[in-house]
Design an enzyme around this catalytic site. Structure first.
Site, short mmCIF file in Angstrom:
data_model
loop_
_atom_site.label_atom_id
_atom_site.label_comp_id
_atom_site.label_asym_id
_atom_site.label_seq_id
_atom_site.Cartn_x
_atom_site.Cartn_y
_atom_site.Cartn_z
CD1 TRP A 184 -3.79 -1.35 -2.05
CD2 TRP A 184 -4.86 -2.96 -3.20
NE1 TRP A 184 -4.51 -1.72 -1.12
CE2 TRP A 184 -5.92 -3.22 -1.57
CE3 TRP A 184 -5.79 -3.58 -3.80
CZ2 TRP A 184 -6.56 -3.79 -0.54
CZ3 TRP A 184 -6.76 -4.30 -3.73
CH2 TRP A 184 -7.11 -4.74 -2.18
CE LYS A 190 -4.46 -0.90 1.51
NZ LYS A 190 -5.80 -0.61 2.42
#
Ligand code: ADP
Length: 544
Positions: free
Chosen positions: A438, A433
């Protein structure tokens, strides 16, 4: 209205009997030397020996639902155990021979194994934990060797020799336990999954189907994936259902003996984790391998890099088919066969996906808030699966958070397209993250591994003050290659978004592997945390 159909239970003994009666001449070939030397037995003989094994186990006191552990390589005795133990109504518990001692003791005690069948070559590994095994009454040793370290034992061959063939396999509820397997426990203790006769039968049928491996009696299956790793992906039973020969490599799992086995025994199908295929491909560069007998090989258990599929196709003339599954799912759920009508040059796009779901399994993608996402090939969330060969719980280990309205939460993140193709981008525990977005560690690994100087690459998330997490690449380069971090960053430049470009690189001799040969990112994370990795920093203006 009920049907008029007979309610015949789906039992493993039915698989055994079918192989015995219809394909009695098919063979189980066990490799006994690095050049492919082998012993072999027909299905008729293997089935008869399974009958004797069941009688011998019953004489040792194994009764209905008692657990019998196997601590064995892939070989004929293991196949006999696969057939005999469930068929007699007991439960086959395949033990991972590469578990740490404390985990091995944990799973044997947790499953309450009553008997363990061990290969003579593995006696020292079992001996390390013998004192801790509280439920084991008998140990049966396969093959010659000094077993004194285990205390009193029985010889497998002597037990079988003392029995007459023939066993009246009992009939019982198809939902009864047939086998169990523990996950490799990358976090915490391993978790037990218990397969039923019904789930095993249906899964085996699915594996043989044309939508999966399409196995038939012209096939010869080289089962590289261990029989303790998620049922060797269904191949032992699928072979007995269809009459395909089985080639069992035992401990001859390095590239050189595998190449010799392929040349000598000419399998048509094979199954193994990507690291095995990667090793074989590298070996073939200096030692040509005749792989012309193979119509297809499957790889699963970890993401298969696209370039591995391409190179098997182009350099070795072999179709490498990616599959996806888990111990919890028996394991086969999906296989990346391209859809019909796709031009040949586009096939690779489909073959590089994680897989197309097979009939019997349902897959959905779920957002963090629990809502169901569309199958549009773009929405990314956690995969959940359900079906007759997917576990609905863990054995003696309540974990409600792993289940959601009757679906298994897989811990795998990705998308599903309208035609049922899954694309995994990460595992929940591996996802990176960075600045709230992502980064797919799987995709980054694949891109790094596409560089010709790279042998293997594993990507983990590491803490970062500015972005909260950033990727670190642990990379293994070809021997003698001077490939540098700067060169790799430049190579990635055109292939991934700029903000994905990793600043942190470590050059290592080998990526640590788990007990079933997958990249062990937990070990890498620990090494990074205690500062044992020598990190090379590349200056990248992270453009965000
Ligand atoms: P463990 O969870 O201990 O690794 P399993 O062998 O049951 O044991 O692993 C199942 C997991 O392996 C899946 O949840 C998934 O993360 C990974 N996996 C299996 N096949 C693939 C694939 N084709 N691509 C990416 N990941 C895969």
């Amino acid at each position: 209205m009920l049907s008029t159909m007979q309610d015949a239970p789906l039992l493993v003994s039915g698989i055994l009997r079918h192989g015995q009666q219809v394909y009695g001449e098919s063979r189980v070939i066990t490799i006994v030397g690095p050049d492919g030397q082998a012993t072999e037995a027909t299905f008729a003989v293997v089935a008869e020996r399974s009958e004797r094994l069941a009688k011998a186990l019953a004489r040792l006191g194994v009764g209905d639902s008692d657990r019998v552990g196997t601590f064995l390589w892939n070989n004929q005795a293991h196949q006999e155990a696969y057939l005999a133990i469930p068929s007699m109504g007991a439960v086959l518990h395949t033990l991972n021979i590469r578990l740490f001692p404390e985990q091995l003791a944990y799973v044997v005690n947790h499953a309450e194994d009553k008997v363990i069948i061990v290969d003579a070559s593995l006696i020292p590994l079992l001996a390390r934990v013998r004192d801790q095994l509280t439920t084991v009454k008998h140990i049966v040793v396969v093959g010659p060797g000094d077993s004194s370290a285990l205390g009193e034992t029985h010889s497998y061959e002597e037990l079988l020799a003392a029995e007459e063939p023939g066993y009246a396999w009992p009939t019982f509820d198809e939902r009864q336990a047939a086998a169990m397997c523990y996950t490799s426990g990358t976090t915490g203790n391993p978790k037990g999954v218990v397969y039923s006769h019904r789930s095993t039968y249906l899964h085996s049928l699915a594996v043989t189907s044309g939508a999966a491996l399409g196995i038939h009696d012209q096939d010869r299956v080289l089962s590289i994936v261990p029989m303790f790793h998620a049922n060797a992906w269904g191949t032992p039973y699928a072979a007995f259902m269809t009459g395909a020969d089985l080639v069992m490599p035992q401990q001859f799992l390095q590239a050189a003996p595998l190449a010799a086995i392929i040349a000598a025994h000419r399998p048509t199908l094979s199954a193994g984790v990507p690291t095995i295929w990667n090793d074989l491909l590298r070996y073939s560069q200096s030692n040509p391998i005749d792989m012309s007998s193979l119509r297809m090989i499957t790889a699963g258990g970890a993401a298969v890099p696209r370039q591995l599929i391409e190179r098997f196709r182009d350099e070795l003339g072999v179709q490498l088919v990616q599959g996806w599954g888990m111990t919890e799912t028996s394991p086969i759920c999906s296989l990346a066969l391209p859809p019909r009508g796709v031009p040949e040059e586009e096939e690779i796009e489909w073959r590089s996906k994680t897989g197309r779901v097979v009939a019997g399994v349902e897959v959905r993608v779920v957002a963090e808030d629990g809502s169901i996402l569309p199958n549009d090939g773009e929405s990314v969330g956690e995969f959940e699966v359900r079906g007759p060969w997917i576990t609905g719980s863990y054995y003696g280990d309540p974990t409600p958070e792993r289940f959601h309205d009757g679906w298994l939460c897989t811990g795998d993140i990705g998308s599903l397209d309208p035609r049922g193709y899954m694309q995994i981008s990460d595992r929940t525990k591996d996802v990176i993250k960075s600045g709230g977005e992502w980064i797919s560690s799987v995709e980054l690994e694949n891109e790094v591994m596409a560089h010709p100087g790279v042998v293997e690459a594993a990507v983990i998330a590491v803490p970062d003050e500015r972005w909260s997490e950033r990727p670190l690449v642990a990379v293994v380069v070809e021997a003698g290659s001077a490939t540098s971090a700067d060169q790799l960053v430049e190579f990635l430049g055109g292939r991934v978004s700029r903000w994905w470009l990793p600043e942190r690189w470590v050059f290592i001799g080998e990526v640590p592997k788990t007990s079933v040969g997958k990249f062990d990112k937990k070990v890498l994370r620990a090494q990074y945390a205690d500062g044992t990795l020598e990190v090379v920093e590349v200056d990248i203006q992270t453009a965000r």
